[in-house]
Design a protein around this motif. Structure first.
Motif, PDB file in Angstrom:
ATOM      1  N   CYS A 179     -25.414 -14.230 -46.516  1.00  0.00           N
ATOM      2  CA  CYS A 179     -24.271 -15.164 -46.499  1.00  0.00           C
ATOM      3  C   CYS A 179     -23.008 -15.244 -45.095  1.00  0.00           C
ATOM      4  CB  CYS A 179     -23.202 -15.203 -48.120  1.00  0.00           C
ATOM      5  SG  CYS A 179     -24.020 -15.253 -49.700  1.00  0.00           S
ATOM      6  N   VAL A 180     -23.055 -16.305 -44.536  1.00  0.00           N
ATOM      7  CA  VAL A 180     -22.374 -16.630 -43.651  1.00  0.00           C
ATOM      8  C   VAL A 180     -21.105 -17.263 -43.492  1.00  0.00           C
ATOM      9  CG1 VAL A 180     -23.713 -17.919 -42.604  1.00  0.00           C
ATOM     10  CG2 VAL A 180     -22.340 -16.257 -41.112  1.00  0.00           C
ATOM     11  N   TRP A 181     -20.016 -17.470 -42.600  1.00  0.00           N
ATOM     12  CA  TRP A 181     -19.114 -18.354 -42.094  1.00  0.00           C
ATOM     13  C   TRP A 181     -19.124 -19.137 -41.636  1.00  0.00           C
ATOM     14  CZ3 TRP A 181     -15.661 -20.675 -46.213  1.00  0.00           C
ATOM     15  CH2 TRP A 181     -15.365 -19.531 -47.566  1.00  0.00           C
ATOM     16  N   LEU A 182     -19.294 -20.751 -41.281  1.00  0.00           N
ATOM     17  CA  LEU A 182     -19.788 -21.005 -39.504  1.00  0.00           C
ATOM     18  C   LEU A 182     -18.922 -21.954 -39.591  1.00  0.00           C
ATOM     19  CD1 LEU A 182     -24.010 -21.103 -39.802  1.00  0.00           C
ATOM     20  CD2 LEU A 182     -22.537 -20.199 -38.916  1.00  0.00           C
ATOM     21  N   ARG A 183     -18.088 -22.742 -38.442  1.00  0.00           N
ATOM     22  CA  ARG A 183     -17.455 -23.651 -37.953  1.00  0.00           C
ATOM     23  C   ARG A 183     -18.149 -24.127 -36.599  1.00  0.00           C
ATOM     24  NH1 ARG A 183     -11.200 -23.546 -36.974  1.00  0.00           N
ATOM     25  NH2 ARG A 183     -11.888 -21.747 -34.964  1.00  0.00           N
ATOM     26  N   SER A 184     -18.911 -25.018 -36.089  1.00  0.00           N
ATOM     27  CA  SER A 184     -18.855 -25.772 -35.174  1.00  0.00           C
ATOM     28  C   SER A 184     -17.830 -26.086 -34.265  1.00  0.00           C
ATOM     29  CB  SER A 184     -20.142 -26.640 -35.259  1.00  0.00           C
ATOM     30  OG  SER A 184     -19.662 -28.118 -35.887  1.00  0.00           O
ATOM     31  N   ARG A 185     -18.103 -26.331 -32.876  1.00  0.00           N
ATOM     32  CA  ARG A 185     -17.197 -26.986 -32.179  1.00  0.00           C
ATOM     33  C   ARG A 185     -17.334 -28.327 -31.717  1.00  0.00           C
ATOM     34  NH1 ARG A 185     -13.094 -23.072 -30.551  1.00  0.00           N
ATOM     35  NH2 ARG A 185     -13.815 -20.886 -30.702  1.00  0.00           N
TER      36      ARG A 185
ATOM     37  N   PRO B 180     -11.312  -3.844 -40.817  1.00  0.00           N
ATOM     38  CA  PRO B 180     -12.442  -3.971 -39.839  1.00  0.00           C
ATOM     39  C   PRO B 180     -13.221  -5.156 -40.284  1.00  0.00           C
ATOM     40  CG  PRO B 180     -12.178  -1.904 -40.729  1.00  0.00           C
ATOM     41  CD  PRO B 180     -10.886  -2.416 -41.061  1.00  0.00           C
ATOM     42  N   ASP B 181     -13.209  -5.624 -41.214  1.00  0.00           N
ATOM     43  CA  ASP B 181     -13.785  -6.825 -42.069  1.00  0.00           C
ATOM     44  C   ASP B 181     -12.820  -8.407 -41.674  1.00  0.00           C
ATOM     45  OD1 ASP B 181     -11.870  -5.923 -44.126  1.00  0.00           O
ATOM     46  OD2 ASP B 181     -13.156  -6.986 -45.385  1.00  0.00           O
ATOM     47  N   ALA B 182     -11.965  -8.279 -40.861  1.00  0.00           N
ATOM     48  CA  ALA B 182     -11.162  -9.395 -40.489  1.00  0.00           C
ATOM     49  C   ALA B 182     -11.039  -9.676 -39.233  1.00  0.00           C
ATOM     50  CB  ALA B 182      -9.673  -9.294 -41.479  1.00  0.00           C
ATOM     51  N   PHE B 183     -12.458 -10.265 -38.792  1.00  0.00           N
ATOM     52  CA  PHE B 183     -12.837 -10.382 -36.947  1.00  0.00           C
ATOM     53  C   PHE B 183     -13.739 -11.751 -37.345  1.00  0.00           C
ATOM     54  CE2 PHE B 183     -16.176  -7.509 -38.118  1.00  0.00           C
ATOM     55  CZ  PHE B 183     -17.073  -8.195 -37.314  1.00  0.00           C
ATOM     56  N   LYS B 184     -13.347 -12.453 -36.295  1.00  0.00           N
ATOM     57  CA  LYS B 184     -14.596 -13.808 -35.882  1.00  0.00           C
ATOM     58  C   LYS B 184     -15.339 -13.607 -34.985  1.00  0.00           C
ATOM     59  CE  LYS B 184     -11.645 -16.496 -34.228  1.00  0.00           C
ATOM     60  NZ  LYS B 184     -11.316 -18.529 -34.296  1.00  0.00           N
ATOM     61  N   ILE B 185     -16.778 -13.873 -34.725  1.00  0.00           N
ATOM     62  CA  ILE B 185     -17.185 -13.843 -33.138  1.00  0.00           C
ATOM     63  C   ILE B 185     -17.107 -15.287 -32.664  1.00  0.00           C
ATOM     64  CG2 ILE B 185     -19.514 -13.838 -32.408  1.00  0.00           C
ATOM     65  CD1 ILE B 185     -18.451 -10.899 -32.886  1.00  0.00           C
ATOM     66  N   SER B 186     -16.928 -16.144 -31.665  1.00  0.00           N
ATOM     67  CA  SER B 186     -16.708 -17.037 -30.439  1.00  0.00           C
ATOM     68  C   SER B 186     -17.270 -17.146 -29.869  1.00  0.00           C
ATOM     69  CB  SER B 186     -15.387 -17.218 -30.464  1.00  0.00           C
ATOM     70  OG  SER B 186     -14.412 -16.850 -32.011  1.00  0.00           O
ATOM     71  N   ILE B 187     -18.040 -17.931 -29.503  1.00  0.00           N
ATOM     72  CA  ILE B 187     -18.715 -18.833 -28.262  1.00  0.00           C
ATOM     73  C   ILE B 187     -18.137 -20.152 -28.273  1.00  0.00           C
ATOM     74  CG2 ILE B 187     -21.904 -18.784 -27.469  1.00  0.00           C
ATOM     75  CD1 ILE B 187     -22.548 -17.107 -30.031  1.00  0.00           C
ATOM     76  N   PRO B 188     -17.761 -20.190 -26.804  1.00  0.00           N
ATOM     77  CA  PRO B 188     -16.866 -21.359 -26.845  1.00  0.00           C
ATOM     78  C   PRO B 188     -17.879 -22.455 -26.101  1.00  0.00           C
ATOM     79  CG  PRO B 188     -16.420 -19.537 -25.695  1.00  0.00           C
ATOM     80  CD  PRO B 188     -17.339 -18.718 -25.643  1.00  0.00           C
TER      81      PRO B 188
ATOM     82  N   SER C 115     -15.500 -28.338 -38.954  1.00  0.00           N
ATOM     83  CA  SER C 115     -14.583 -27.419 -41.163  1.00  0.00           C
ATOM     84  C   SER C 115     -15.467 -26.012 -41.087  1.00  0.00           C
ATOM     85  CB  SER C 115     -14.599 -28.191 -41.792  1.00  0.00           C
ATOM     86  OG  SER C 115     -13.765 -29.278 -41.447  1.00  0.00           O
ATOM     87  N   TRP C 116     -14.583 -25.279 -41.721  1.00  0.00           N
ATOM     88  CA  TRP C 116     -15.068 -23.929 -42.034  1.00  0.00           C
ATOM     89  C   TRP C 116     -16.131 -24.247 -43.300  1.00  0.00           C
ATOM     90  CZ3 TRP C 116     -15.967 -18.912 -39.731  1.00  0.00           C
ATOM     91  CH2 TRP C 116     -15.050 -18.985 -38.528  1.00  0.00           C
ATOM     92  N   HIS C 117     -17.288 -23.998 -43.295  1.00  0.00           N
ATOM     93  CA  HIS C 117     -18.049 -23.571 -43.852  1.00  0.00           C
ATOM     94  C   HIS C 117     -18.867 -22.743 -44.644  1.00  0.00           C
ATOM     95  CE1 HIS C 117     -18.316 -28.875 -44.365  1.00  0.00           C
ATOM     96  NE2 HIS C 117     -18.028 -28.421 -43.103  1.00  0.00           N
ATOM     97  N   HIS C 118     -19.211 -22.339 -45.823  1.00  0.00           N
ATOM     98  CA  HIS C 118     -19.356 -20.977 -46.230  1.00  0.00           C
ATOM     99  C   HIS C 118     -21.324 -21.369 -47.169  1.00  0.00           C
ATOM    100  CE1 HIS C 118     -20.673 -18.122 -49.600  1.00  0.00           C
ATOM    101  NE2 HIS C 118     -20.103 -17.243 -48.338  1.00  0.00           N
TER     102      HIS C 118
END
Length: 478
Positions: free
Chosen positions: A300-306, A269-277, A356-359
């Motif tokens: 706390c959140v992991w973010l990666r920009s397009r 359940p916790d191994a997923f991500k939300i993607s907004i293209p 890149s992914w950043h915490h």
């Protein structure tokens, strides 16, 4: 009982009078004309064949003296007055009773006193028996009411075994037998009341009755205790079965939710991500859980920009009735990232423009409005007086990927987030630097105690996708 005592008193009072007249008759001058005197003792009270007349006066001829009318004393039945009341001690004369009569008188008095005491004792015992019968009848009624309320039942949560009917049938038979015994005892009470009026020593019936009552009461209490134990055992068993059924239902509900939102190969359940293209005002994700009132928090959140996006937009926003900007993390165009709390702004020294992914971790407390900003486990900045002494209001709406200008809506496409969001967690206190570093290095995972990152709590809308993704593994491969 009162009539009996009155009869005994009349017997005692009449004995001296009869004896005194029996002694006076032989002293008359004309002894040959006088009839034989009455018998002494109690036989004088029953009357002879005729009544004896008074003695003749001295000097008068016996044949010429007219007989005096007899004094009416008593009838032939015991102590039934005909013309006068029971004679008193003054009317009996001064003559003392004979020794034999005195003994008979004392014997009668002692017999009357003994009968009176026996009658009183019988009356007290009968009252005690009646009170005991009433008490047992009340207990029997309560027992019957408990039996009616504890009829056989089945567990509505599962197909468990029903209550054993043999126990309740046995209890009903025992109660019915007790009722029959009490009815027989009540029927015997009038006979005991009549028997108490007869002169007899204290019978042993009340003692036997009390022992029988004690035995019946003991049996009844034993049955009631057995029933209570059976009820407690059944209640405990049904509680355990209910807990097991609830666990199974929770597991089934989780499986159904997983099947509805993805394939059978979906990750935990916790191994997923939300993607907004793309940047728009209709793609977002909504958190289903309502937040409580908070006096401190850590997000706390992991973010990666397009690639090619101008600014990060709004990774998340929390709105409450009357305040659309209760908590907002926003980066618009070339401006630095900002944290808004109750429309109060603090600029954060964070940079997420390398695709890149950043915490990211942000901690805040209402005491003096202290805040801290972490990026990839390192403290990048801190400050104070950010909405100091303002508590975060409860029961709002938390949106991922859009900035709310109204409660739950009125999104602006220029402020939308474009990229990926994962592992969004919320705590109701400020995390330590060591805890933040452990989460960022994937060495000390710590789910949020207010809002954990779970699949059932996050729902995607408008084309935003939810896909399986382990941020720690994906970051290592990148």
């Amino acid at each position: 009982m009162l009539a009996f005592l009155a009869a005994v008193i009349c017997i005692i009072a009449s004995v001296p009078l009869a004896a005194s007249r029996a002694r006076a008759l032989p002293a008359a001058d004309n002894a040959s004309a006088a009839p034989p005197g009455p018998q002494r003792g109690l036989s004088a009270l029953h009357g002879a064949g005729g009544s004896a007349g008074p003695p003749e006066r001295p000097g008068a001829p016996a044949a010429s003296a007219p007989p005096l009318p007899p004094l009416p004393l008593f009838g032939r039945f015991l102590c039934t007055p005909l013309a006068a009341a029971c004679p008193s001690g003054a009317a009996q004369g001064d003559a003392a009773p004979a020794p034999g009569e005195r003994e008979e008188l004392l014997l009668l008095q002692s017999a009357a006193e003994q009968l009176r005491r026996t009658a009183l004792e019988q009356e007290e015992r009968i009252r005690a028996d009646r009170d005991l019968i009433r008490e047992l009848t009340g207990k029997l009624g309560r027992c019957e009411g408990g039996l009616q309320g504890a009829g056989p039942r089945r567990d509505t949560m599962a197909d468990g075994p029903a209550d054993p009917p043999g126990l309740f049938l046995e209890l009903e038979d025992a109660v019915r037998a007790l009722r029959d015994r009490i009815d027989r005892i009540e029927q015997e009470l009038p006979a005991r009341v009549n028997f108490s009026a007869a002169p007899a020593p204290a019978p042993a019936v009340p003692t036997a009755l009390h022992s029988k009552m004690d035995k019946l009461e003991g049996q009844l209490l034993a049955k009631v205790l057995a029933l209570e134990k059976e009820r407690a055992a059944l209640s405990h068993s049904s509680h355990q079965q209910r807990q097991e059924v609830e666990k199974e239902l929770d597991a089934l509900q989780g499986r159904i939710a997983g099947l509805e939102h993805g394939s059978s190969a979906y990750s935990p359940p916790d191994a997923f991500k939300i993607s907004i293209p793309i940047r728009n005002n209709y793609m977002y994700a909504r958190v289903r859980k309502a937040l409580p009132e908070l006096y401190a928090f850590t997000v706390c959140v992991w973010l990666r920009s397009r690639p090619g996006s101008a600014g990060q937009g709004t990774p998340f926003s929390y709105s409450v009735p009357g305040q659309a900007n209760e908590i907002v993390l926003l980066e618009a165009g070339p401006e630095p990232m900002e944290l808004l709390i109750n429309d109060k702004v603090a600029q954060l020294p964070l940079s997420l423009k390398d695709n890149s992914w950043h915490h990211i971790c942000i901690a805040w407390t209402t005491r003096d409005g202290l805040w801290s900003a972490y990026q990839d486990g390192e403290l990048r900045g801190s400050g104070e007086n950010l909405a100091a002494w303002h508590p975060i209001k409860p029961h709002g709406i938390l949106i991922l990927g859009q900035e709310q200008d109204a409660l739950g809506g009125r999104f602006d496409a220029t402020q939308a987030f474009v990229g990926d969001i994962a592992q969004f967690n919320l705590w109701d206190h400020a995390l330590t630097s060591a805890q933040v570093l452990g989460i960022a290095n994937c060495t000390g995972p710590l789910p949020g105690n207010v809002l954990p990152w779970e699949d059932r709590l996050v729902e995607a809308f408008g084309g935003a996708t939810k896909t399986a993704f382990d941020v720690c593994k994906g970051r290592a491969r990148a």
